[in-house]
Design a protein around this motif. Structure first.
Motif, mmCIF file in Angstrom:
data_model
loop_
_atom_site.group_PDB
_atom_site.id
_atom_site.type_symbol
_atom_site.label_atom_id
_atom_site.label_comp_id
_atom_site.label_asym_id
_atom_site.label_seq_id
_atom_site.Cartn_x
_atom_site.Cartn_y
_atom_site.Cartn_z
ATOM 1 N N LYS A 117 0.883 -1.174 0.000
ATOM 2 C CA LYS A 117 0.000 0.000 0.000
ATOM 3 C C LYS A 117 0.912 1.212 0.000
ATOM 4 C CE LYS A 117 -3.873 -2.205 2.198
ATOM 5 N NZ LYS A 117 -4.812 -2.218 3.312
ATOM 6 N N ILE A 119 2.310 4.880 -2.668
ATOM 7 C CA ILE A 119 2.214 5.666 -3.903
ATOM 8 C C ILE A 119 3.092 5.030 -4.965
ATOM 9 C CG2 ILE A 119 2.811 7.882 -4.965
ATOM 10 C CD1 ILE A 119 2.067 9.206 -2.286
ATOM 11 N N LYS A 152 1.554 6.703 1.347
ATOM 12 C CA LYS A 152 0.433 7.597 1.038
ATOM 13 C C LYS A 152 0.327 8.758 2.013
ATOM 14 C CE LYS A 152 -2.064 4.118 -1.504
ATOM 15 N NZ LYS A 152 -3.296 3.365 -1.709
ATOM 16 N N ASP A 153 0.935 8.631 3.195
ATOM 17 C CA ASP A 153 0.905 9.729 4.172
ATOM 18 C C ASP A 153 2.005 10.755 3.925
ATOM 19 O OD1 ASP A 153 3.248 8.543 5.084
ATOM 20 O OD2 ASP A 153 2.464 8.053 7.076
#
Length: 163
Positions: A117, A119, A152-153
């Motif tokens: 999970k 980018i 993603k964070d």
């Protein structure tokens, strides 16, 4: 016999007759032929960049298909959620993952296999010795570099080091 069973027998006889004549083609090979055997990498570059073109040739030699947009990569980088601090001269997309910079094919294949999970992956700047930055004009010089996994964070972690 009812009408349904007579129709089924006729269909089976027709199928068997066609199979004997070699006119029935198995479906599985057609499905495999229709699907691409190589992942497609969409790449955004600046048209005058030689190392981008070298990276594209490297990807093709390592089992990827490429689609190139030579109108620059700034908009693509932003659209894919890659922070400028991870920036390089080209941005790409493969299998739903962003790639920034001179990412080695080995790590792209690993990313596509592991499916974390995230980018995507980045090799910030343009380290000498990385794919596309390893041509004869660099006279064998190599810089150590890290391939980063972009979360993603907005954070990142080392996915693979190249000393």
């Amino acid at each position: 016999m009812n009408r349904s069973s007579i129709e089924k027998r006729q269909q089976r006889r027709t199928f068997l007759s066609l199979a004997v004549l070699g006119l029935v083609v198995p479906i599985a090979p057609l499905a495999q032929a229709a699907s691409p055997s190589k992942p497609v990498v969409q790449i955004w570059i600046v048209p005058s960049c030689g190392c981008c073109k070298d990276w594209i040739a490297y990807l093709q030699a390592n089992g990827f298909q490429t689609q190139v947009d030579d109108r620059g990569n700034t908009d693509a980088r932003e659209r894919l959620g890659i922070k400028l601090e991870y920036g390089s001269c080209h941005t790409a997309l493969v299998g739903g993952y962003a790639l920034e910079g001179h990412v080695p094919a080995r790590e792209i294949w690993r990313l596509l296999k592991e499916r974390p999970k995230a980018i995507g992956l980045a090799v910030p700047a343009m380290p000498l010795g990385s794919p596309g930055m390893d041509g004869p004009e660099y006279r064998g010089r190599k810089d150590p570099y890290d391939v980063l996994l972009l979360a993603k964070d907005g954070s990142s972690r080392v996915y693979q080091s190249y000393p």
